[in-house]
Design a protein around this motif. Structure first.
Motif, PDB file in Angstrom:
ATOM      1  N   ARG A  17       0.846  -1.200   0.000  1.00  0.00           N
ATOM      2  CA  ARG A  17       0.000   0.000   0.000  1.00  0.00           C
ATOM      3  C   ARG A  17       0.875   1.241   0.000  1.00  0.00           C
ATOM      4  O   ARG A  17       1.869   1.307   0.719  1.00  0.00           O
ATOM      5  CB  ARG A  17      -0.907   0.004   1.235  1.00  0.00           C
ATOM      6  CG  ARG A  17      -1.783   1.230   1.399  1.00  0.00           C
ATOM      7  CD  ARG A  17      -2.940   0.943   2.374  1.00  0.00           C
ATOM      8  NE  ARG A  17      -2.491   0.369   3.620  1.00  0.00           N
ATOM      9  CZ  ARG A  17      -2.209   1.089   4.718  1.00  0.00           C
ATOM     10  NH1 ARG A  17      -2.309   2.404   4.677  1.00  0.00           N
ATOM     11  NH2 ARG A  17      -1.833   0.486   5.832  1.00  0.00           N
ATOM     12  N   GLU A  18       0.494   2.234  -0.810  1.00  0.00           N
ATOM     13  CA  GLU A  18       1.235   3.492  -0.807  1.00  0.00           C
ATOM     14  C   GLU A  18       0.825   4.316   0.405  1.00  0.00           C
ATOM     15  O   GLU A  18      -0.350   4.510   0.674  1.00  0.00           O
ATOM     16  CB  GLU A  18       0.975   4.279  -2.086  1.00  0.00           C
ATOM     17  CG  GLU A  18       1.825   5.547  -2.186  1.00  0.00           C
ATOM     18  CD  GLU A  18       1.583   6.314  -3.467  1.00  0.00           C
ATOM     19  OE1 GLU A  18       0.878   7.333  -3.397  1.00  0.00           O
ATOM     20  OE2 GLU A  18       2.083   5.885  -4.524  1.00  0.00           O
ATOM     21  N   LEU A  19       1.822   4.829   1.121  1.00  0.00           N
ATOM     22  CA  LEU A  19       1.567   5.619   2.320  1.00  0.00           C
ATOM     23  C   LEU A  19       1.779   7.113   2.100  1.00  0.00           C
ATOM     24  O   LEU A  19       1.228   7.932   2.826  1.00  0.00           O
ATOM     25  CB  LEU A  19       2.466   5.138   3.468  1.00  0.00           C
ATOM     26  CG  LEU A  19       2.296   3.684   3.900  1.00  0.00           C
ATOM     27  CD1 LEU A  19       3.307   3.351   4.996  1.00  0.00           C
ATOM     28  CD2 LEU A  19       0.870   3.415   4.375  1.00  0.00           C
ATOM     29  N   TYR A  28       5.993   3.175   0.915  1.00  0.00           N
ATOM     30  CA  TYR A  28       5.046   2.066   0.860  1.00  0.00           C
ATOM     31  C   TYR A  28       5.082   1.237   2.146  1.00  0.00           C
ATOM     32  O   TYR A  28       6.137   1.090   2.789  1.00  0.00           O
ATOM     33  CB  TYR A  28       5.388   1.124  -0.303  1.00  0.00           C
ATOM     34  CG  TYR A  28       5.114   1.709  -1.662  1.00  0.00           C
ATOM     35  CD1 TYR A  28       3.877   1.545  -2.280  1.00  0.00           C
ATOM     36  CD2 TYR A  28       6.098   2.435  -2.332  1.00  0.00           C
ATOM     37  CE1 TYR A  28       3.618   2.085  -3.535  1.00  0.00           C
ATOM     38  CE2 TYR A  28       5.847   2.976  -3.579  1.00  0.00           C
ATOM     39  CZ  TYR A  28       4.606   2.802  -4.178  1.00  0.00           C
ATOM     40  OH  TYR A  28       4.363   3.347  -5.411  1.00  0.00           O
ATOM     41  N   LEU A  29       3.933   0.694   2.486  1.00  0.00           N
ATOM     42  CA  LEU A  29       3.879  -0.430   3.405  1.00  0.00           C
ATOM     43  C   LEU A  29       4.182  -1.653   2.562  1.00  0.00           C
ATOM     44  O   LEU A  29       3.593  -1.847   1.483  1.00  0.00           O
ATOM     45  CB  LEU A  29       2.496  -0.547   4.035  1.00  0.00           C
ATOM     46  CG  LEU A  29       2.284  -1.737   4.981  1.00  0.00           C
ATOM     47  CD1 LEU A  29       3.149  -1.582   6.221  1.00  0.00           C
ATOM     48  CD2 LEU A  29       0.816  -1.870   5.351  1.00  0.00           C
ATOM     49  N   ILE A  40       8.465  -0.757   6.262  1.00  0.00           N
ATOM     50  CA  ILE A  40       8.297   0.473   5.497  1.00  0.00           C
ATOM     51  C   ILE A  40       9.384   0.517   4.433  1.00  0.00           C
ATOM     52  O   ILE A  40      10.565   0.344   4.740  1.00  0.00           O
ATOM     53  CB  ILE A  40       8.398   1.717   6.401  1.00  0.00           C
ATOM     54  CG1 ILE A  40       7.265   1.735   7.416  1.00  0.00           C
ATOM     55  CG2 ILE A  40       8.389   2.991   5.561  1.00  0.00           C
ATOM     56  CD1 ILE A  40       5.874   1.845   6.810  1.00  0.00           C
ATOM     57  N   TYR A  96       8.479  -1.293  10.479  1.00  0.00           N
ATOM     58  CA  TYR A  96       7.135  -0.737  10.503  1.00  0.00           C
ATOM     59  C   TYR A  96       6.702  -0.560  11.950  1.00  0.00           C
ATOM     60  O   TYR A  96       6.876  -1.460  12.774  1.00  0.00           O
ATOM     61  CB  TYR A  96       6.174  -1.667   9.773  1.00  0.00           C
ATOM     62  CG  TYR A  96       4.711  -1.329   9.986  1.00  0.00           C
ATOM     63  CD1 TYR A  96       4.165  -0.184   9.421  1.00  0.00           C
ATOM     64  CD2 TYR A  96       3.894  -2.152  10.759  1.00  0.00           C
ATOM     65  CE1 TYR A  96       2.819   0.129   9.621  1.00  0.00           C
ATOM     66  CE2 TYR A  96       2.550  -1.842  10.945  1.00  0.00           C
ATOM     67  CZ  TYR A  96       2.022  -0.706  10.379  1.00  0.00           C
ATOM     68  OH  TYR A  96       0.715  -0.381  10.580  1.00  0.00           O
ATOM     69  N   GLN A 100      -0.301   5.703  14.968  1.00  0.00           N
ATOM     70  CA  GLN A 100      -0.780   6.808  14.142  1.00  0.00           C
ATOM     71  C   GLN A 100       0.025   8.067  14.417  1.00  0.00           C
ATOM     72  O   GLN A 100       0.546   8.261  15.519  1.00  0.00           O
ATOM     73  CB  GLN A 100      -2.253   7.098  14.433  1.00  0.00           C
ATOM     74  CG  GLN A 100      -3.224   6.040  13.993  1.00  0.00           C
ATOM     75  CD  GLN A 100      -4.659   6.540  14.082  1.00  0.00           C
ATOM     76  OE1 GLN A 100      -5.164   7.215  13.182  1.00  0.00           O
ATOM     77  NE2 GLN A 100      -5.321   6.229  15.171  1.00  0.00           N
TER      78      GLN A 100
END
Length: 235
Positions: A17-19, A28-29, A40, A96, A100
């Motif tokens: 997934r693009e962060l 990305y994740l 990450i 990672y 939040q």
């Protein structure tokens, strides 16, 4: 770059997934298929919007992260060249952190009490003391709510605090650099001239705490630092 999702780099890191994205950069994740854990992965891509300064900062981030070992800072895992049919550049892999950003917490409506801010300041200052007492001192240069992660609250505990995104990091071998980086509102005046010292990070931390206390982004109130006190949050 949506077509990159699912791409496997170095026969190991699968983009999930693009962060985030900046000119020439993507974050990305990713899944480390060797250790089967999330990581990450940052990409610096060759292209029209990539500059020599981008490369220097990216390379410096990787080099500095390799030297750091603090529970409040992501760990360096890997750095390698990327060359595929769809992209060329460099990749930096780090741990990672399941938390939040302060910016996300604020957007969700979280309110920080004075006790919360004192605890947050204390934990971030612990990270900064670690960085600034290294030889040479390491200056983050871009402390702001999006670069500070906060874990879920546990009882009356604030949650774990982390400082991330060392893409603007500077080792203070000298007091100045030609590469001016940072975020308006969180940068002291001398940073606009390329000069950074450990106090640069303290200023940015102070502006972050004021934002959390007042709810007024520094960019919307440039005189905030003159009109609000730190209430003992910083030494």
């Amino acid at each position: 770059m949506e077509q990159l999702i699912g791409l496997v780099l170095k026969d190991r890191y699968e983009l999930v997934r693009e962060l985030g994205r900046n000119p020439g950069r993507r974050t990305y994740l990713a899944l480390d298929r060797h250790r089967y854990e999330q990581v990450i992965l940052k990409l610096l891509l060759f292209g029209l919007d990539m500059t020599w300064d981008d490369f220097k900062l990216f390379e410096r981030e990787a080099a500095v992260l390799q030297t750091l070992d603090h529970p409040g800072i992501p760990r360096y895992l890997d750095f390698f060249d990327v060359e595929t049919p769809v992209l060329r550049g460099f990749a930096l892999v780090q741990t990672y952190i399941e938390a939040q950003s302060l910016a996300a917490w604020l957007a969700a409506g979280r309110v920080f009490s004075e006790a919360d801010l004192e605890t947050l300041a204390d934990r971030l200052l612990d990270i900064l003391v670690y960085l600034h007492t290294r030889q040479p001192p390491v200056i983050h240069r871009d402390i702001k709510p999006t670069n500070i992660l906060l874990g879920d609250r546990s009882g009356h505990e604030l949650g774990n605090v982390y400082l991330i995104d060392f893409g603007a990091v500077q080792t203070a071998i000298s007091g100045a650099t030609r590469t001016v980086v940072g975020t308006y509102g969180y940068m002291p005046p001398e940073q606009f001239g390329g000069k950074t010292v450990p106090a640069t990070d303290l200023y940015a931390l102070g502006m972050t705490l004021i934002y959390l206390a007042s709810g007024i982004p520094p960019i919307n109130s440039p005189n905030t630092i003159c009109t609000l006190s730190f209430n003992g949050l910083l030494p």
